[in-house]
Design a protein around this motif. Structure first.
Motif, short mmCIF file in Angstrom:
data_model
loop_
_atom_site.label_atom_id
_atom_site.label_comp_id
_atom_site.label_asym_id
_atom_site.label_seq_id
_atom_site.Cartn_x
_atom_site.Cartn_y
_atom_site.Cartn_z
N ASP A 1 31.80 39.20 48.63
CA ASP A 1 33.09 38.53 48.75
C ASP A 1 33.06 37.18 48.07
O ASP A 1 34.02 36.77 47.41
CB ASP A 1 33.45 38.40 50.23
N SER A 2 31.94 36.49 48.19
CA SER A 2 31.79 35.19 47.57
C SER A 2 31.75 35.31 46.05
O SER A 2 32.42 34.55 45.33
CB SER A 2 30.50 34.52 48.06
N LEU A 3 30.99 36.28 45.56
CA LEU A 3 30.87 36.45 44.11
C LEU A 3 32.20 36.88 43.48
O LEU A 3 32.52 36.50 42.36
CB LEU A 3 29.80 37.49 43.79
N ALA A 4 32.93 37.72 44.20
CA ALA A 4 34.17 38.27 43.65
C ALA A 4 35.36 37.37 43.87
O ALA A 4 36.46 37.66 43.40
CB ALA A 4 34.45 39.64 44.28
N GLY A 5 35.16 36.24 44.57
CA GLY A 5 36.27 35.35 44.90
C GLY A 5 36.58 34.35 43.80
O GLY A 5 36.68 34.71 42.62
N GLU A 6 36.68 33.09 44.19
CA GLU A 6 37.05 32.06 43.23
C GLU A 6 35.96 31.90 42.17
O GLU A 6 34.81 32.27 42.38
CB GLU A 6 37.26 30.73 43.97
N LYS A 7 36.35 31.31 41.05
CA LYS A 7 35.41 31.12 39.94
C LYS A 7 34.25 30.29 40.41
O LYS A 7 34.41 29.23 41.01
CB LYS A 7 36.12 30.43 38.78
N VAL B 1 34.79 46.43 41.13
CA VAL B 1 34.16 45.83 42.31
C VAL B 1 34.90 46.25 43.57
O VAL B 1 34.28 46.56 44.60
CB VAL B 1 34.13 44.29 42.17
N GLY B 2 36.22 46.29 43.49
CA GLY B 2 37.01 46.71 44.65
C GLY B 2 36.71 48.14 45.06
O GLY B 2 36.67 48.45 46.26
N GLU B 3 36.47 49.02 44.11
CA GLU B 3 36.17 50.42 44.43
C GLU B 3 34.84 50.53 45.18
O GLU B 3 34.72 51.31 46.12
CB GLU B 3 36.12 51.25 43.15
N TYR B 4 33.85 49.76 44.76
CA TYR B 4 32.57 49.78 45.46
C TYR B 4 32.73 49.25 46.88
O TYR B 4 32.15 49.78 47.84
CB TYR B 4 31.52 48.96 44.70
N GLY B 5 33.51 48.17 47.02
CA GLY B 5 33.74 47.63 48.35
C GLY B 5 34.49 48.60 49.25
O GLY B 5 34.15 48.77 50.43
N THR C 1 25.64 40.55 35.96
CA THR C 1 25.38 40.89 34.56
C THR C 1 26.63 40.83 33.69
O THR C 1 26.58 41.17 32.51
CB THR C 1 24.77 42.30 34.46
N GLY C 2 27.76 40.41 34.28
CA GLY C 2 28.99 40.29 33.52
C GLY C 2 29.65 41.60 33.18
O GLY C 2 30.50 41.65 32.29
N LYS C 3 29.31 42.67 33.89
CA LYS C 3 29.86 43.99 33.60
C LYS C 3 30.96 44.39 34.59
O LYS C 3 31.45 45.53 34.54
CB LYS C 3 28.76 45.05 33.62
N ALA C 4 31.32 43.48 35.45
CA ALA C 4 32.25 43.85 36.52
C ALA C 4 33.70 43.68 36.09
O ALA C 4 34.04 42.83 35.27
CB ALA C 4 31.99 42.99 37.75
N THR C 5 34.56 44.51 36.66
CA THR C 5 36.00 44.34 36.58
C THR C 5 36.51 44.25 38.02
O THR C 5 35.89 44.78 38.94
CB THR C 5 36.67 45.53 35.88
N PRO C 6 37.64 43.57 38.24
CA PRO C 6 38.15 43.46 39.62
C PRO C 6 38.34 44.82 40.28
O PRO C 6 38.00 45.01 41.45
CB PRO C 6 39.47 42.72 39.44
N ASP C 7 38.89 45.77 39.53
CA ASP C 7 39.11 47.09 40.11
C ASP C 7 37.80 47.77 40.43
O ASP C 7 37.66 48.43 41.47
CB ASP C 7 39.93 47.96 39.14
#
Length: 346
Positions: A307-313, A283-287, A275-281
């Motif tokens: 991991d795939s979604l949060a990786g490369e563009k 997503v990392g906290e959930y992981g 949904t475009g609401k994520a930030t790297p930090d």
């Protein structure tokens, strides 16, 4: 003889809702109702409303705190003061629906093994109350152990609160809500009830109104969802701890709950990305939460997906696949919600 029901209404600055709340309890038919309002040092007109209600109806009493004690201490004070066959804790901004107490107590009178009964709590988003369904379509009964297993498998709380009627002996035996769990004490209490009694549900009717507004104590949004997951984790850990008493299969049940919470965290992180609401930090906290709670999660398909979604563009194809996964998750959410509305579990 009518069953006696003690309704405890903790109130902090909800004087504007109090008359309607108390009225919904006093108007219950088929039961003998007593109402105790505990004003936790409100700064609005709650004291005046309490005096007015008590003068108007002898079934209403109230306590005024000289200093604010907080919601858990106020709940437990109400439990200590309560008398009767059954107990209801009703927030001052919520309401009971017509006939809900007679429907719940009928189930519990017929099934003495049931320590807690609930039903559907209808959300209210403004001042107007939608018509409530007052004809039940039957009852659902669970062995307490089975209901606990369903809760652990789902990793969520099936109950809001105003729809709950508890047997007084069970409520007082368990000693109330835990101050160490300010955000999930209710969920932990339901689990402890199920450890020593069966659970019932009134189906088809609306058992309470649950008011949804910006001041709801437990209202969560996307930014607070991880906080909610941590509160659920704490409730499960407490309910299955040694001090809570022996629960058959406690270790397995806790592991099941932890795995479910970990999967929910990953699923929510993927949803934030979709949904475009994520930030790297973020997503990392959930992981990190999922991996800490259930280390084997790193070998799951859900972990690889995140991991795939949060990786490369992502390219056009992966974006299209992401939207497809998001639609599937939304459909799954809708189906789970409908099942919960109908059956009380999901």
């Amino acid at each position: 003889m009518k069953s006696t029901v003690q309704v405890v209404i903790p109130c902090y600055n909800y004087g504007r809702y109090l008359r309607q709340c108390v009225g919904s309890a006093l108007s219950q038919e088929g039961v003998d109702v007593r109402v105790l309002v505990i004003d936790d040092q409100s700064s609005d007109d709650t004291p005046e409303v309490c005096r007015e209600l008590a003068e108007r109806d002898a079934r209403v009493t109230f306590i005024r705190h000289i200093q604010n004690k907080g919601h858990i201490a106020t709940y437990n004070e109400g439990i200590e003061q309560a008398e009767g066959d059954y107990f209801v804790l009703l927030s001052a901004d919520d309401l009971l629906t017509p006939g809900c107490l007679s429907r719940a107590t009928a189930l519990m009178n017929f099934h003495p093994s049931v320590g807690l009964t609930y039903g559907y709590a209808m959300p209210v988003y403004g001042d107007d109350l939608p018509p409530a369904r007052t004809e039940d379509t039957g009852w659902s009964l669970w062995r307490g152990q089975d209901w606990i297993a369903s809760t652990c498998s789902a990793g969520r709380n099936f109950i809001l609160c105003p729809e709950v009627v508890m047997r007084m002996g069970i409520q007082q035996r368990l000693g109330g809500y835990k101050a160490s769990l300010p955000h999930s004490a209710d969920m932990e209490l339901w689990l402890r009830v199920a450890a020593i009694s069966d659970i019932g549900r009134v189906n088809g009717s609306d058992q309470a109104y649950y008011r949804v507004h910006a001041q709801n104590m437990h209202r969560t949004v996307y930014s607070g969802f991880l906080f909610d997951l941590k509160a659920r984790r704490d409730a499960f850990v407490s309910a299955f701890s040694a001090e809570a008493g022996e629960v058959p299969g406690a270790a397995y049940l806790l592991e099941t709950a932890q795995r479910s919470l970990a999967m929910t965290a990953l699923r929510h992180a993927c949803q934030l990305i979709d949904t475009g609401k994520a930030t790297p930090d973020g997503v990392g906290e959930y992981g990190d939460f999922a991996r800490e709670l259930y280390p084997d999660i790193v070998s799951s398909r859900a972990w690889r997906r995140l991991d795939s979604l949060a990786g490369e563009k992502r390219g056009a194809l992966s974006t299209l696949l992401g939207h497809g996964h998001a639609q599937i998750r939304r459909q799954q959410d809708r189906l789970a919600w409908r099942k919960w509305c109908r059956t009380g579990v999901c």
